[in-house]
Structure formats: structure tokens, C-alpha cells
Design a protein around this motif. Structure first.
Motif, PDB file in Angstrom:
ATOM      1  N   SER A  22       0.826  -1.212   0.000  1.00 27.74           N
ATOM      2  CA  SER A  22       0.000   0.000   0.000  1.00 27.74           C
ATOM      3  C   SER A  22       0.860   1.261   0.000  1.00 27.74           C
ATOM      4  O   SER A  22       0.534   2.259  -0.648  1.00 27.74           O
ATOM      5  N   VAL A  25       2.258   1.836  -3.512  1.00 22.29           N
ATOM      6  CA  VAL A  25       1.318   2.474  -4.434  1.00 22.29           C
ATOM      7  C   VAL A  25       1.248   3.976  -4.172  1.00 22.29           C
ATOM      8  O   VAL A  25       1.225   4.782  -5.099  1.00 22.29           O
ATOM      9  N   SER A  26       1.231   4.361  -2.894  1.00 23.79           N
ATOM     10  CA  SER A  26       1.176   5.775  -2.529  1.00 23.79           C
ATOM     11  C   SER A  26       2.415   6.523  -3.009  1.00 23.79           C
ATOM     12  O   SER A  26       2.327   7.616  -3.567  1.00 23.79           O
ATOM     13  N   LYS A  29       2.319   6.884  -6.804  1.00 23.86           N
ATOM     14  CA  LYS A  29       1.403   7.949  -7.232  1.00 23.86           C
ATOM     15  C   LYS A  29       2.079   9.316  -7.129  1.00 23.86           C
ATOM     16  O   LYS A  29       1.975  10.148  -8.027  1.00 23.86           O
ATOM     17  N   ARG A 188      -0.571  -1.229 -11.134  1.00 25.51           N
ATOM     18  CA  ARG A 188      -1.430  -1.136  -9.953  1.00 25.51           C
ATOM     19  C   ARG A 188      -1.889   0.298  -9.729  1.00 25.51           C
ATOM     20  O   ARG A 188      -3.040   0.550  -9.349  1.00 25.51           O
ATOM     21  N   VAL A 189      -0.986   1.234  -9.972  1.00 29.67           N
ATOM     22  CA  VAL A 189      -1.337   2.648  -9.827  1.00 29.67           C
ATOM     23  C   VAL A 189      -2.417   3.030 -10.845  1.00 29.67           C
ATOM     24  O   VAL A 189      -3.385   3.721 -10.508  1.00 29.67           O
ATOM     25  N   HIS A 191      -4.621   1.083 -12.131  1.00 32.30           N
ATOM     26  CA  HIS A 191      -5.866   0.461 -11.695  1.00 32.30           C
ATOM     27  C   HIS A 191      -6.513   1.261 -10.563  1.00 32.30           C
ATOM     28  O   HIS A 191      -7.740   1.425 -10.521  1.00 32.30           O
ATOM     29  N   GLU A 192      -5.701   1.782  -9.653  1.00 33.17           N
ATOM     30  CA  GLU A 192      -6.209   2.597  -8.546  1.00 33.17           C
ATOM     31  C   GLU A 192      -6.874   3.872  -9.080  1.00 33.17           C
ATOM     32  O   GLU A 192      -7.904   4.316  -8.573  1.00 33.17           O
ATOM     33  N   ILE A 193      -6.274   4.445 -10.119  1.00 35.26           N
ATOM     34  CA  ILE A 193      -6.841   5.644 -10.729  1.00 35.26           C
ATOM     35  C   ILE A 193      -8.214   5.336 -11.318  1.00 35.26           C
ATOM     36  O   ILE A 193      -9.166   6.108 -11.173  1.00 35.26           O
ATOM     37  N   TYR A 194      -8.323   4.187 -11.986  1.00 37.87           N
ATOM     38  CA  TYR A 194      -9.597   3.800 -12.586  1.00 37.87           C
ATOM     39  C   TYR A 194     -10.676   3.616 -11.515  1.00 37.87           C
ATOM     40  O   TYR A 194     -11.813   4.063 -11.679  1.00 37.87           O
ATOM     41  N   LYS A 195     -10.322   2.980 -10.403  1.00 33.76           N
ATOM     42  CA  LYS A 195     -11.296   2.744  -9.328  1.00 33.76           C
ATOM     43  C   LYS A 195     -11.833   4.061  -8.779  1.00 33.76           C
ATOM     44  O   LYS A 195     -13.007   4.168  -8.433  1.00 33.76           O
ATOM     45  N   ARG A 196     -10.984   5.084  -8.705  1.00 38.64           N
ATOM     46  CA  ARG A 196     -11.403   6.365  -8.151  1.00 38.64           C
ATOM     47  C   ARG A 196     -12.084   7.260  -9.197  1.00 38.64           C
ATOM     48  O   ARG A 196     -13.133   7.845  -8.937  1.00 38.64           O
TER      49      ARG A 196
END
Length: 284
Positions: A22, A25-26, A29, A188-189, A191-196
Motif C-alpha cells: 500500500s 502504491v502511494s 502515485k 497497480r497505480v 488500476h487505482e486511478i480507474y477505481k477512483r
């Protein structure tokens, strides 16, 4: 030395990805999506005000009177990048309006990572508070913002692209590969952007929208641009109605000071129509 730096980056990103996913990923970003903010001191005679957006207030600048041109800056740039051009356009009887994206220029929002989908939302919010321009000039990823906006769907006048970056995802993949940044962590980053944001970064290429665009599209691009590949502009003109104007030895940012831009602006047919509103007409 570059190979050693690449190897160290690869080891570091892979290691932190395993030890603290985690946190990795932070950090990624912040590394990939935090622009280099630079403030600027504008002359007092430039009209300045704040515009409300979903992400907060952004600083907006207006100069001159006449038919209006919007100016949209690129990544790690600022509205001030256009100031020399704004002065020249004012002398030619145009008004200009531009603004600082979050974490750029004099924007007072706190520095943090911002993604292309967020910049698109900011642009849509700013554009909804302004009257339609005769021409929009973009720099760098500015065209990726404009081309993927909701606003562009109802606009069919002029676009002038300077040093355009058409596909930010494709460009970032190249930079990730070149730097040795861990590819799995990069994915992964994304994918995180897509989720948000509910937008897939790989699908935000400006090319498909520009191929469908009904207005005039012209490009001023330097052959020596190492940030935005010149070949991408060459490819676009083969599949669209866009016109390409080449410059030499100016690089990515130097194009904004090229006389080619002023000469190109004068060739747009839209300025020949009396129906095009000017700032003075609307706000007198």
C-alpha cells in the motif's frame, strides 16, 4: 551511470512493492503524478480571479479585448507559460484567458498527485463558466485534457496544438521502462486511478477525438522535441484533417515563443466570422 541508476530504481521499486504494497502504491502515485509546481508573478494589469471546480478554486487570468482565445497549459507548466504570447495576441486585437491547473503555477490548492481524469474534470468546470472561444491553444498534455472533455462535444471551431502529447499513458509507459520503474507497480497505480476516477487512462488518447473533430486543427511542433515525439504529429495528419507546421531547434517549451504560432493563428477561418463573440461584446 544511467544503467546503474535504472537498475537501482528497479530494485528499489520492486523491494518496497513486496515489503509494503500500500505504501508502494502511494509513493508511486506521488512520483508519477505530482507535477513540479512553479509560481509566477503576473503584471498587475492582468485581470485575475478564481474559478470554482470540483477539486477547488483555480486561478484564472484574462488579458486584452477582442475575439477570445483559450490557452491550456501542459504538465508541470503554468498559465504564465503563455504570457509572452498573450501580449502579442493582445496587440493583434485578441483577448486571451487561461488558468493554472491544480498543483501548477499559482494555484492555491495543496500540492499532491493529480491525474489526467482529474484535470479533465477541472477543465470541464472552468469551461462551463466561460463563453465559447474562437480558438483553443494547448501545450503538451493540454490537448489530452481538452480532447477527452465533455465540453469538446459541442465545440467545432479552432484547435491549435503546440508540442502536443496525444497519449499520456503511452508516454508514461516509455518513461517507466526507460527509468527501470517496476511495471507491475505502475499497472497497480493505473488500476487505482480507474477505481477512483472511473476513467481508464489507456483509453484517454486524444487521437480518436481529433480524428472526429469537425473544426480546424493545426499543429505547431518542433522536430527536436524530446518530450512529445514529433512522429506522433506526423501520424495524426495522415489520418485526420489536421495541418502540421514544423519548427526546428526550439524544443518542447520553446515552441511557445515561435513566430510560427502567431502566423498560424492568422490563418484560421473562424476569425473571419462576425458571429464569433469577443470579451468586450459579452462583458461590456
Amino acid at each position: 551511470m544511467n544503467e546503474m541508476k535504472r537498475a537501482l530504481t528497479k530494485v528499489a521499486t520492486k523491494t518496497i512493492k513486496v515489503i509494503a504494497p500500500s505504501i508502494a502504491v502511494s509513493i508511486a502515485k506521488n512520483k508519477l503524478f505530482t507535477p513540479k509546481k512553479k509560481g509566477n508573478k503576473w503584471p498587475k494589469h492582468v485581470t485575475q480571479f478564481y474559478t470554482d471546480t470540483r477539486l477547488g478554486k483555480v486561478k484564472t487570468y484574462k488579458y486584452g479585448e477582442g475575439k477570445c482565445i483559450w490557452l491550456i497549459h501542459g504538465w508541470s507548466g503554468s498559465a504564465y507559460d503563455f504570457w509572452p504570447l498573450m501580449q502579442k495576441l493582445s496587440e493583434r486585437g485578441y483577448s486571451t484567458i487561461t488558468f493554472d491547473f491544480p498543483s501548477h503555477g499559482n494555484c492555491t490548492l495543496p500540492p499532491k498527485p493529480y491525474t489526467l481524469p482529474q484535470l479533465i474534470k477541472v477543465f470541464d468546470d472552468v469551461s462551463s463558466s466561460l463563453f465559447e472561444p474562437a480558438l483553443v491553444i494547448t501545450h503538451g498534455i493540454g490537448i489530452s485534457v481538452v480532447a477527452n472533455s465533455y465540453w469538446i462535444k459541442s465545440y467545432n471551431r479552432g484547435l491549435l496544438l503546440t508540442s502536443p502529447i496525444f497519449d499520456i499513458y503511452k508516454l508514461m509507459q516509455k518513461l517507466v521502462s526507460k527509468s527501470g520503474f517496476d511495471q507491475e507497480l505502475f499497472d497497480r497505480v493505473i488500476h487505482e486511478i480507474y477505481k477512483r476516477d472511473k476513467m481508464l487512462l489507456p483509453r484517454l488518447s486524444a487521437i480518436p477525438q481529433l480524428q472526429k473533430f469537425k473544426g480546424e486543427v493545426k499543429i505547431v511542433h518542433d522536430k527536436d522535441d524530446v518530450t512529445a515525439p514529433f512522429i506522433e504529429s506526423e501520424r495524426l495528419i495522415k489520418t485526420s484533417n489536421a495541418t502540421l507546421i514544423e519548427t526546428n531547434k526550439r524544443g518542447h517549451n520553446g515552441v511557445l515563443k515561435s513566430r510560427n504560432i502567431l502566423n498560424t493563428i492568422d490563418t484560421y477561418n473562424v476569425f473571419n466570422f462576425e458571429s464569433v463573440a469577443s470579451w468586450h461584446d459579452v462583458y461590456q
